[in-house]
Design a protein around this motif. Structure first.
Motif, PDB file in Angstrom:
ATOM      1  N   GLY A 133       0.814  -1.214   0.000  1.00  0.00           N
ATOM      2  CA  GLY A 133       0.000   0.000   0.000  1.00  0.00           C
ATOM      3  C   GLY A 133       0.843   1.258   0.000  1.00  0.00           C
ATOM      4  N   LEU A 134       1.960   1.238   0.736  1.00  0.00           N
ATOM      5  CA  LEU A 134       2.917   2.334   0.794  1.00  0.00           C
ATOM      6  C   LEU A 134       4.300   1.709   0.722  1.00  0.00           C
ATOM      7  CD1 LEU A 134       0.538   2.830   3.168  1.00  0.00           C
ATOM      8  CD2 LEU A 134       1.715   4.993   3.365  1.00  0.00           C
ATOM      9  N   GLY A 135       5.227   2.374   0.036  1.00  0.00           N
ATOM     10  CA  GLY A 135       6.540   1.750  -0.033  1.00  0.00           C
ATOM     11  C   GLY A 135       7.547   2.471  -0.882  1.00  0.00           C
ATOM     12  N   LEU A 178      11.378   4.808  -7.074  1.00  0.00           N
ATOM     13  CA  LEU A 178      10.230   5.609  -6.693  1.00  0.00           C
ATOM     14  C   LEU A 178       9.758   5.221  -5.297  1.00  0.00           C
ATOM     15  CD1 LEU A 178       7.493   6.838  -8.949  1.00  0.00           C
ATOM     16  CD2 LEU A 178       6.668   5.380  -7.122  1.00  0.00           C
ATOM     17  N   ALA A 179       9.309   6.233  -4.532  1.00  0.00           N
ATOM     18  CA  ALA A 179       8.658   5.994  -3.234  1.00  0.00           C
ATOM     19  C   ALA A 179       7.257   6.581  -3.294  1.00  0.00           C
ATOM     20  CB  ALA A 179       9.457   6.649  -2.108  1.00  0.00           C
ATOM     21  N   TRP A 180       6.339   5.969  -2.561  1.00  0.00           N
ATOM     22  CA  TRP A 180       4.961   6.441  -2.625  1.00  0.00           C
ATOM     23  C   TRP A 180       4.260   6.282  -1.276  1.00  0.00           C
ATOM     24  CZ3 TRP A 180       6.760   1.841  -4.321  1.00  0.00           C
ATOM     25  CH2 TRP A 180       6.088   0.677  -3.931  1.00  0.00           C
ATOM     26  N   GLY A 181       3.280   7.140  -1.055  1.00  0.00           N
ATOM     27  CA  GLY A 181       2.434   7.097   0.128  1.00  0.00           C
ATOM     28  C   GLY A 181       1.088   7.692  -0.237  1.00  0.00           C
ATOM     29  N   ARG A 203       1.200  -3.088 -10.161  1.00  0.00           N
ATOM     30  CA  ARG A 203       1.884  -2.292 -11.182  1.00  0.00           C
ATOM     31  C   ARG A 203       2.528  -1.050 -10.575  1.00  0.00           C
ATOM     32  NH1 ARG A 203      -2.719  -2.960 -15.997  1.00  0.00           N
ATOM     33  NH2 ARG A 203      -2.085  -5.096 -16.575  1.00  0.00           N
ATOM     34  N   ALA A 204       1.861  -0.444  -9.614  1.00  0.00           N
ATOM     35  CA  ALA A 204       2.436   0.732  -8.963  1.00  0.00           C
ATOM     36  C   ALA A 204       3.754   0.389  -8.274  1.00  0.00           C
ATOM     37  CB  ALA A 204       1.445   1.306  -7.951  1.00  0.00           C
ATOM     38  N   ALA A 205       3.849  -0.797  -7.687  1.00  0.00           N
ATOM     39  CA  ALA A 205       5.073  -1.202  -6.993  1.00  0.00           C
ATOM     40  C   ALA A 205       6.238  -1.390  -7.950  1.00  0.00           C
ATOM     41  CB  ALA A 205       4.834  -2.494  -6.219  1.00  0.00           C
ATOM     42  N   ARG A 206       5.941  -1.542  -9.249  1.00  0.00           N
ATOM     43  CA  ARG A 206       6.997  -1.719 -10.251  1.00  0.00           C
ATOM     44  C   ARG A 206       7.278  -0.439 -11.039  1.00  0.00           C
ATOM     45  NH1 ARG A 206       3.711  -6.430 -11.497  1.00  0.00           N
ATOM     46  NH2 ARG A 206       3.173  -5.547 -13.527  1.00  0.00           N
ATOM     47  N   ALA A 207       6.562   0.645 -10.728  1.00  0.00           N
ATOM     48  CA  ALA A 207       6.707   1.881 -11.505  1.00  0.00           C
ATOM     49  C   ALA A 207       8.111   2.454 -11.349  1.00  0.00           C
ATOM     50  CB  ALA A 207       5.665   2.908 -11.053  1.00  0.00           C
ATOM     51  N   PHE A 240       3.641   5.443 -12.560  1.00  0.00           N
ATOM     52  CA  PHE A 240       2.889   5.300 -11.311  1.00  0.00           C
ATOM     53  C   PHE A 240       1.448   5.767 -11.517  1.00  0.00           C
ATOM     54  CE2 PHE A 240       1.669   6.745  -7.002  1.00  0.00           C
ATOM     55  CZ  PHE A 240       1.894   5.572  -6.309  1.00  0.00           C
ATOM     56  N   ARG A 241       1.253   6.917 -12.133  1.00  0.00           N
ATOM     57  CA  ARG A 241      -0.109   7.407 -12.351  1.00  0.00           C
ATOM     58  C   ARG A 241      -0.887   6.468 -13.257  1.00  0.00           C
ATOM     59  NH1 ARG A 241      -2.173  13.195 -14.998  1.00  0.00           N
ATOM     60  NH2 ARG A 241      -4.360  12.897 -14.442  1.00  0.00           N
ATOM     61  N   ALA A 242      -0.241   5.948 -14.311  1.00  0.00           N
ATOM     62  CA  ALA A 242      -0.928   5.054 -15.239  1.00  0.00           C
ATOM     63  C   ALA A 242      -1.397   3.778 -14.550  1.00  0.00           C
ATOM     64  CB  ALA A 242      -0.003   4.716 -16.410  1.00  0.00           C
ATOM     65  N   ALA A 243      -0.672   3.346 -13.518  1.00  0.00           N
ATOM     66  CA  ALA A 243      -1.030   2.111 -12.825  1.00  0.00           C
ATOM     67  C   ALA A 243      -2.411   2.194 -12.186  1.00  0.00           C
ATOM     68  CB  ALA A 243       0.009   1.790 -11.758  1.00  0.00           C
ATOM     69  N   PHE A 244      -2.871   3.400 -11.843  1.00  0.00           N
ATOM     70  CA  PHE A 244      -4.108   3.546 -11.083  1.00  0.00           C
ATOM     71  C   PHE A 244      -5.347   3.703 -11.967  1.00  0.00           C
ATOM     72  CE2 PHE A 244      -0.920   4.360  -7.929  1.00  0.00           C
ATOM     73  CZ  PHE A 244      -1.457   3.771  -6.793  1.00  0.00           C
ATOM     74  N   ALA A 245      -5.212   3.412 -13.255  1.00  0.00           N
ATOM     75  CA  ALA A 245      -6.372   3.498 -14.140  1.00  0.00           C
ATOM     76  C   ALA A 245      -7.478   2.541 -13.714  1.00  0.00           C
ATOM     77  CB  ALA A 245      -5.941   3.209 -15.575  1.00  0.00           C
TER      78      ALA A 245
END
Length: 748
Positions: free
Chosen positions: A289-291, A296-299, A378-382, A388-393
């Motif tokens: 969920g976060l990582g 790339l890092a995301w939250g 997919r987001a975890a592999r961005a 990253f944005r494309a993963a959330f389609a």
């Protein structure tokens, strides 16, 4: 002492009759012993898999294939959190009565109507092959641990069986975590609609931007489940390379959830041909969920979007079925579930008030066949913000503000949600007419991340999110929701970020522990001005002295924070209309900051003077009993079994003073204050990452990794959390080998 002895004897007598004595008196289990009981044989692996563990039982998995990685992740989840995952499945599937007996039957009926598993068949049918293979391998590992691992101490107490989880169970747990935070407000509105004061109450709700509270005991119980398990709060910030001391982008996130043990996150590291990442996972789900990955890092924070609508469906065709609810220690019962073209008829649930006898359905984006698992895999592999944005389609719930920072030094945010393409929200009544094409048409035009606001590389060089109204950063945003966070947290975060030309990892870690509420300071100043204006001046100058010049810091040692909250606790009930008690939204921070001074000033002068004097007089004896905020504001560490009647106190680990408040960056939620109380909601995990160093990732949980009662890793991170320390989760193999010394090898 004699009374305590009688209670202890009663507890012991009850415990002796229960098959769950191991839960009441758990034995200490070391990290080494927990690892020794990991069931290693019989996994259909393609090649050996290495799991390295640190002293906190955080796993770092290295696998030669993605499916072997998924299988090992499932094994780890089942071993560390098997009982928790089973309970999540019972909630998501409306099977709590199988554990709690007839007391939970009405809640189960409501959960069956909400039907978190409803879209599962369509989602599974649309899964890409890579997702299906990953999920199936994860389930193999998870079910292997459930079948062959040690039986959790609480299993006997709760009557849990070694029941394998299915794809459908997994998806239902995911949708449970995506609960719409607006539901409790919607359900309570059904009890308020048609009453003389509804129009005024609804308008105040819209102005303050906060929801209603549960209307009855059943809703309180259901609300506790849904709000405690869904991702409804959080802070997240990102800093670009130009504003970072390290010369690389930074990211920090701290999700806010129910503060019970075991934690609702699990930490892990992983490497396979497609994945190389560390971060937080939801127990029972094969996603981060976060990582952080090398690039790339995301939250994220909950968007608080209205991903649901209520529809009056009288006259529409309804599908009807009966569901069987099994009840522990009692007979099974059946209940009716009806579904309209606009969703399930929620007013069939007895805990949802329906004085007018209307048929009202709930239309929810979580019932659409969207695919959060594929999106997050997919987001975890961005490798950058665009990927990253494309993963959330394909992402629907729970709606999120997602922040990212990448290795090139860039930062950004996106809106991850699936929302009806509304033109606006109803101004007088939230229940829409299902026969009106204008009301139903927005659900035929759904907006996803590609058609919702996004922002990259802001001029300030930083981004902050704290469940605020999207209009604060995206003025052209379409209608997204009714009820957002007050805005105090995001304003404080932005002020702290802007205060330094260059920010460090230490700065972001300190920001996560900040206890200042700017609006509290402004509100205290406004109250003092009105008290000073009373004939003869402010009453009880000694009591009010600490408030003069107070900056809104809710330090545990603060006398001012205590006095301020005691005054608020006296004023809010006094300002309610005659015959109305202070409850629900009127006690929330949004209402207090929006209406308290306004309502005071609207009173006739004599009445206002009397209310102010009475508030000071009422607060004074309460303040005399306590020295500071921490004496009344306490953070309890307890297993969620603390909610059991009679036996619950056996599961309390401790209760200590804590700083923070409802809308401070270090969120420690509470209601109106009249004395000692316990925090139930807040920042229960933290992450900070520096993109300039693949090893520079720090995480901590309120609690620990292991859900096994008695484990050395059950609550070992609480001291770290309290002291502002964290655990490094590196990405470089050589660092992992050095800092994760316990090695488990899974062999085919």
């Amino acid at each position: 002492m004699r009374g305590w002895s009688r209670q202890a004897a009663l507890l012991l007598a009850i415990a002796a009759l229960l098959p769950g004595c191991a839960a009441l008196f758990p034995r200490h289990v070391s990290v080494e012993k927990r690892l020794a009981t990991l069931p290693l044989r019989g996994l259909p692996l393609g090649a050996p898999v290495t799991i390295r563990w640190n002293d906190h039982l955080i796993p770092w998995i290295e696998a030669g294939s993605d499916t072997d990685l998924a299988m090992a992740l499932g094994l780890v989840h089942g071993h560390l959190r098997g009982a928790q995952i089973d309970l999540l499945r019972h909630v998501a599937r409306g099977r709590l009565a199988e554990v709690a007996g007839p007391l939970a039957t009405d809640i189960d009926h409501a959960l069956r109507i909400l039907d978190f598993g409803r879209p599962a068949p369509a989602i599974i049918a649309a899964w890409p092959r890579e997702t299906r293979d990953f999920v199936d391998a994860f389930l193999v590992g998870l079910n292997h641990a459930i079948r062959h691992g040690p039986r959790p101490p609480e299993a006997g107490l709760l009557g849990l069986r070694r029941e394998p989880l299915t794809r459908e169970d997994l998806l239902a747990i995911g949708r449970l975590a995506g609960t719409d935070i607006n539901w409790l407000g919607y359900f309570s509105l059904l009890a308020e609609r048609g009453t003389p004061g509804f129009a005024r109450a609804w308008q105040r709700l819209l102005v303050a931007g906060t929801g209603l509270a549960p209307a009855n005991a059943g809703q309180v119980a259901l609300g506790g489940l849904l709000t405690g398990l869904s991702r409804q709060g959080s802070n997240a910030v990102a800093v670009d390379a130009a504003h970072s001391e390290s010369g690389a982008a930074l990211l920090a996130a701290d999700p806010h959830l129910g503060l019970s043990l075991p934690n609702l996150w699990l930490l892990a590291g992983m490497r396979s041909p497609s994945f190389h990442a560390v971060g937080m996972m939801v127990p029972g789900l094969p996603i981060l969920g976060l990582g952080r990955n090398p690039d790339l890092a995301w939250g994220g924070t909950n968007l608080r979007a209205a991903s649901s609508d209520l529809f009056a469906v009288a006259g529409l065709p309804l599908e009807e079925r009966e569901v069987t609810i099994r009840q522990r220690l009692w007979f099974a019962t059946t209940r009716r579930v009806r579904v309209s073209p606009q969703g399930p008829v929620i007013t069939d649930a007895t805990i949802i008030p329906n004085p007018a006898g209307e048929q009202i359905a709930l239309r929810w984006a979580g019932h659409e066949p969207a695919d959060e698992i594929t999106a997050l895999l997919r987001a975890a592999r961005a490798r950058n913000g665009g990927e990253f944005r494309a993963a959330f389609a394909g992402f629907a719930v729970s709606p999120q503000n997602m922040l990212w920072a990448d290795r090139s030094g860039r930062i950004g945010r996106l809106t991850a949600a699936l929302l009806p393409d509304r033109a606006g929200f109803p101004a007088t009544d939230p229940v829409l007419d299902a026969r009106d094409p204008a009301a139903t048409a927005p659900w035929t035009r759904l907006r996803d991340a590609g058609r919702l606001p996004a922002l990259e590389d802001p001029r300030e060089g930083f981004l902050a999110s704290a469940n605020e109204n999207p209009a604060l950063w995206a003025p052209d945003a379409p209608p997204i929701g009714y009820f957002f966070s007050d805005g105090d947290r995001v304003a404080r975060l932005r002020a702290l970020l802007a205060a330094r030309p260059k920010l460090s990892v230490a700065d972001l870690a300190a920001l996560q522990r900040d206890r200042v509420a700017p609006k509290a300071a402004a509100l205290a100043e406004g109250l003092l001005a009105r008290l000073d204006a009373l004939p003869g001046g402010a009453p009880d100058p000694a009591l009010l002295a600490p408030l003069r010049g107070w900056d809104g810091d809710y330090a545990a040692e603060s006398r001012a924070a205590l006095i301020f909250e005691l005054l608020i606790g006296q004023l809010v009930p006094a300002l309610q209309p005659e015959g109305v008690t202070a409850r629900g939204p009127e006690t929330g921070w949004n209402f207090i900051t929006t209406f308290l001074l306004r309502d005071l000033d609207a009173l006739p002068p004599a009445r206002r003077d009397a209310v102010l004097r009475a508030a000071v007089a009422g607060a004074a004896p309460l303040a005399a009993r306590h020295a500071n905020w921490g004496e009344v504001h306490r953070l309890r560490a307890a297993h969620w079994l603390v909610n059991l009647p009679l036996l619950g106190r056996a599961f309390v680990l401790g209760s200590d003073p804590v700083g923070g408040s409802r809308e401070t960056p270090m969120k420690t939620g509470h209601g109106l204050v009249a004395g000692p109380h316990e925090v139930s909601f807040g920042a229960m995990a933290r992450q900070v990452s520096d993109l300039g160093d693949s090893d520079a990732n720090w995480f901590v949980l309120f609690g620990g990794q292991d859900g096994f009662l008695g484990s050395a890793a059950f609550a070992d991170q609480i001291p770290l959390w309290r002291e502002g320390r964290s655990i490094r989760l590196p990405l470089r193999p050589e660092t992992v080998a050095r800092e994760f010394p316990h090695v488990t090898v899974l062999r085919p």
